[in-house]
Motif scaffolding. Structure first.
Motif, mmCIF file in Angstrom:
data_model
loop_
_atom_site.group_PDB
_atom_site.id
_atom_site.type_symbol
_atom_site.label_atom_id
_atom_site.label_comp_id
_atom_site.label_asym_id
_atom_site.label_seq_id
_atom_site.Cartn_x
_atom_site.Cartn_y
_atom_site.Cartn_z
ATOM 1 N N GLN A 232 -42.156 -67.123 148.036
ATOM 2 C CA GLN A 232 -42.852 -67.854 148.943
ATOM 3 C C GLN A 232 -44.411 -67.790 148.641
ATOM 4 N N GLY A 233 -44.938 -66.788 147.717
ATOM 5 C CA GLY A 233 -46.117 -66.733 147.614
ATOM 6 C C GLY A 233 -46.841 -67.116 146.044
ATOM 7 N N VAL A 234 -45.768 -68.029 145.425
ATOM 8 C CA VAL A 234 -46.284 -68.506 144.100
ATOM 9 C C VAL A 234 -47.161 -69.490 144.074
ATOM 10 N N ASN A 235 -47.282 -70.519 145.004
ATOM 11 C CA ASN A 235 -48.237 -71.345 145.409
ATOM 12 C C ASN A 235 -49.361 -70.561 145.790
ATOM 13 N N ALA A 236 -49.572 -69.807 146.598
ATOM 14 C CA ALA A 236 -50.739 -69.219 146.965
ATOM 15 C C ALA A 236 -51.582 -68.287 145.859
ATOM 16 N N ARG A 237 -50.611 -67.867 144.690
ATOM 17 C CA ARG A 237 -51.261 -67.125 143.588
ATOM 18 C C ARG A 237 -51.837 -68.283 142.671
ATOM 19 N N LYS A 238 -51.020 -69.430 142.670
ATOM 20 C CA LYS A 238 -51.725 -70.323 141.695
ATOM 21 C C LYS A 238 -53.022 -71.162 142.325
ATOM 22 N N LEU A 239 -53.036 -71.291 143.656
ATOM 23 C CA LEU A 239 -54.238 -71.381 144.376
ATOM 24 C C LEU A 239 -55.505 -70.543 144.047
ATOM 25 N N LEU A 240 -55.032 -69.224 144.465
ATOM 26 C CA LEU A 240 -56.077 -67.977 143.979
ATOM 27 C C LEU A 240 -56.543 -68.352 142.403
ATOM 28 N N GLU A 241 -55.595 -68.528 141.477
ATOM 29 C CA GLU A 241 -56.059 -68.757 140.100
ATOM 30 C C GLU A 241 -56.918 -69.864 139.838
ATOM 31 N N TRP A 242 -56.787 -70.876 140.430
ATOM 32 C CA TRP A 242 -57.382 -72.372 140.804
ATOM 33 C C TRP A 242 -58.853 -72.072 141.295
ATOM 34 N N GLU A 243 -59.173 -71.073 142.275
ATOM 35 C CA GLU A 243 -60.085 -70.658 142.603
ATOM 36 C C GLU A 243 -61.038 -69.590 141.666
ATOM 37 N N GLY A 244 -60.521 -69.082 140.603
ATOM 38 C CA GLY A 244 -61.118 -68.171 139.757
ATOM 39 C C GLY A 244 -60.623 -66.733 139.858
ATOM 40 N N TYR A 245 -59.609 -66.375 140.558
ATOM 41 C CA TYR A 245 -59.287 -65.054 140.858
ATOM 42 C C TYR A 245 -58.630 -64.775 139.594
ATOM 43 N N GLU A 246 -58.412 -63.347 139.367
ATOM 44 C CA GLU A 246 -57.792 -62.929 138.355
ATOM 45 C C GLU A 246 -57.088 -61.533 138.540
ATOM 46 N N TYR A 247 -55.951 -61.154 137.930
ATOM 47 C CA TYR A 247 -55.056 -59.943 138.237
ATOM 48 C C TYR A 247 -55.392 -59.004 137.090
ATOM 49 N N HIS A 248 -55.770 -57.782 137.650
ATOM 50 C CA HIS A 248 -56.188 -56.614 136.761
ATOM 51 C C HIS A 248 -55.421 -55.518 137.034
ATOM 52 N N ARG A 249 -54.261 -55.806 137.053
ATOM 53 C CA ARG A 249 -53.212 -54.658 137.082
ATOM 54 C C ARG A 249 -53.384 -53.635 138.243
ATOM 55 N N TYR A 250 -53.880 -54.248 139.402
ATOM 56 C CA TYR A 250 -53.694 -53.342 140.754
ATOM 57 C C TYR A 250 -52.453 -54.146 141.669
ATOM 58 N N VAL A 251 -51.583 -53.187 142.061
ATOM 59 C CA VAL A 251 -50.643 -53.659 142.583
ATOM 60 C C VAL A 251 -50.428 -52.848 144.210
ATOM 61 N N ASP A 252 -49.928 -53.485 145.083
ATOM 62 C CA ASP A 252 -49.560 -52.850 146.572
ATOM 63 C C ASP A 252 -48.665 -51.742 146.388
ATOM 64 N N ILE A 253 -49.145 -50.574 147.143
ATOM 65 C CA ILE A 253 -48.371 -49.219 147.039
ATOM 66 C C ILE A 253 -47.153 -49.497 147.883
ATOM 67 N N PHE A 254 -46.779 -50.553 148.598
ATOM 68 C CA PHE A 254 -45.550 -50.641 149.376
ATOM 69 C C PHE A 254 -44.513 -51.831 148.668
ATOM 70 N N ASP A 255 -45.280 -52.760 148.185
ATOM 71 C CA ASP A 255 -43.972 -53.571 147.564
ATOM 72 C C ASP A 255 -44.399 -54.119 146.054
ATOM 73 N N GLY A 256 -45.416 -53.491 145.514
ATOM 74 C CA GLY A 256 -45.654 -53.592 144.291
ATOM 75 C C GLY A 256 -46.218 -54.890 143.755
ATOM 76 N N GLY A 257 -46.496 -55.682 145.023
ATOM 77 C CA GLY A 257 -47.127 -56.977 144.922
ATOM 78 C C GLY A 257 -48.472 -57.099 144.318
ATOM 79 N N PRO A 258 -49.123 -57.988 143.617
ATOM 80 C CA PRO A 258 -50.446 -58.023 142.717
ATOM 81 C C PRO A 258 -51.513 -58.108 143.793
ATOM 82 N N LEU A 259 -52.677 -57.518 143.534
ATOM 83 C CA LEU A 259 -54.009 -57.701 143.822
ATOM 84 C C LEU A 259 -54.613 -58.629 142.893
#
Length: 336
Positions: A232-259
């Motif tokens: 349910q968060g795939v589109n949210a990630r695409k929008l973040l990437e459109w804004e200029g966000y990048e994933y630098h291998r940080y993950v949430d300690i509870f569910d492993g989701g990307p920061l």
């Protein structure tokens, strides 16, 4: 018309209903009704400029249908995280392993508990009800947060971080939590989720290991979800990437989701926006997002406008929703 506005204490019943429908894993809304009321109260103070310390300021936004007055969604901007309350994540690091005697050279990945985003602004808590879906509500809420930041850059950090929900099954179970975090906490996912949202996170510092957790020791099912976004968060990630966000291998300690993170000056919505003066004119009509460009009583709508040089021409409905009159300043992002 859909309008994003600053939250107020009178939104409590709507806020509680939204939180109840958000479901498992939505950490920021997984709190009691009293805690939600406190969020609204603190948000009112932040918008009014009554909180001097950025680390105490969190701005809650509400999505309202101007025809019915019904609240259909929410989102938030935390001015500076990780200072008074640690903002813990796992950083996935690569360690080189080598032995000349054994004639071996290889890399191993391990996770370390870190607070690397201290002082950053966080955007999050974005949730819209089913009644708002299909109307561009999610994107409106997402982009509104950046125009809010633009209204007073001095109140926010130089970098913005966003936490995406990780993979959780149909029963609300997280394979990452069950294998990585639960053995240290000895509590359920929901219990840990609620404690993270409602405490100062000292329990994480007390119970989580300070040594590396080697990824190769984890089951394949866990490794597969690390850094992955909930369906349910795939589109949210695409929008973040459109804004200029990048994933630098940080993950949430509870569910492993990307920061994901981005310097403020690179955020597309904010960098492409400009401040104009409300007035009359005959410019070309375009679709745009328009905000009041002030934090106190912040409002934003998406509407058709006319641009005549530095003059912004608004329709009657948009002008009334925003509470703007001739000569007022507005921040405009033209739909591109």
């Amino acid at each position: 018309m859909l309008m994003v506005r600053s939250a107020r204490s009178a939104d409590h019943s709507s806020f509680t209903a939204l939180a109840a429908s958000a479901g498992t894993g939505f950490t920021s809304l997984a709190v009691s009704a009293d805690a939600l009321a406190e969020k609204l109260s603190r948000s009112e103070q932040a918008f009014a400029g009554q909180i001097d310390d950025r680390s105490d300021a969190a701005y809650q936004l509400m999505l309202e249908d101007t025809e019915t007055g019904k609240v259909l969604g929410t989102a938030a901007v935390k001015a500076a995280v990780g200072i008074k309350k640690p903002y813990f994540d796992f950083k996935i690091m690569t360690f080189a392993q080598a032995s000349r005697e054994a004639n071996r050279r290889f890399d191993m990945e391990a996770m370390m508990l870190v607070n690397d985003f201290a002082g950053c602004t966080e955007v999050g808590s974005l949730f819209v009800s089913d009644a708002a879906r299909g109307r561009g509500a999610g994107r409106l809420m997402a982009q509104s947060r950046y125009l809010l930041i633009g209204a007073d850059r001095s109140r926010f950090g130089s970098r913005v971080v966003a936490e995406l929900r990780g993979v959780v099954d149909e029963h609300g179970e997280s394979v990452f939590f069950n294998h990585v975090t639960r053995p240290f906490f000895r509590m359920t996912f929901d219990e840990a989720d609620r404690m993270s949202a409602s405490t100062d996170n000292q329990f994480i510092l007390d119970l989580m290991p300070t040594h590396p957790i080697y990824v190769d020791h984890l089951p394949p099912a866990v490794r597969e979800v690390m850094g992955r976004t909930h369906a349910q968060g795939v589109n949210a990630r695409k929008l973040l990437e459109w804004e200029g966000y990048e994933y630098h291998r940080y993950v949430d300690i509870f569910d492993g989701g990307p920061l994901m993170d981005c310097p403020v000056e690179r955020i597309r919505t904010l960098s492409e926006s400009r401040v104009m003066t409300v007035g009359t004119g005959q410019g070309e009509r375009v679709e745009a997002m328009v905000s009041t460009d002030r934090l106190e009583d912040f409002r934003l709508v998406r509407c058709d406008v006319a641009l005549d040089g530095e003059i912004l021409v608004l329709g009657d409905d948009a002008r009334r929703a925003l509470g703007l009159t001739k000569g007022d300043a507005a921040r405009v992002w033209v739909n591109s």
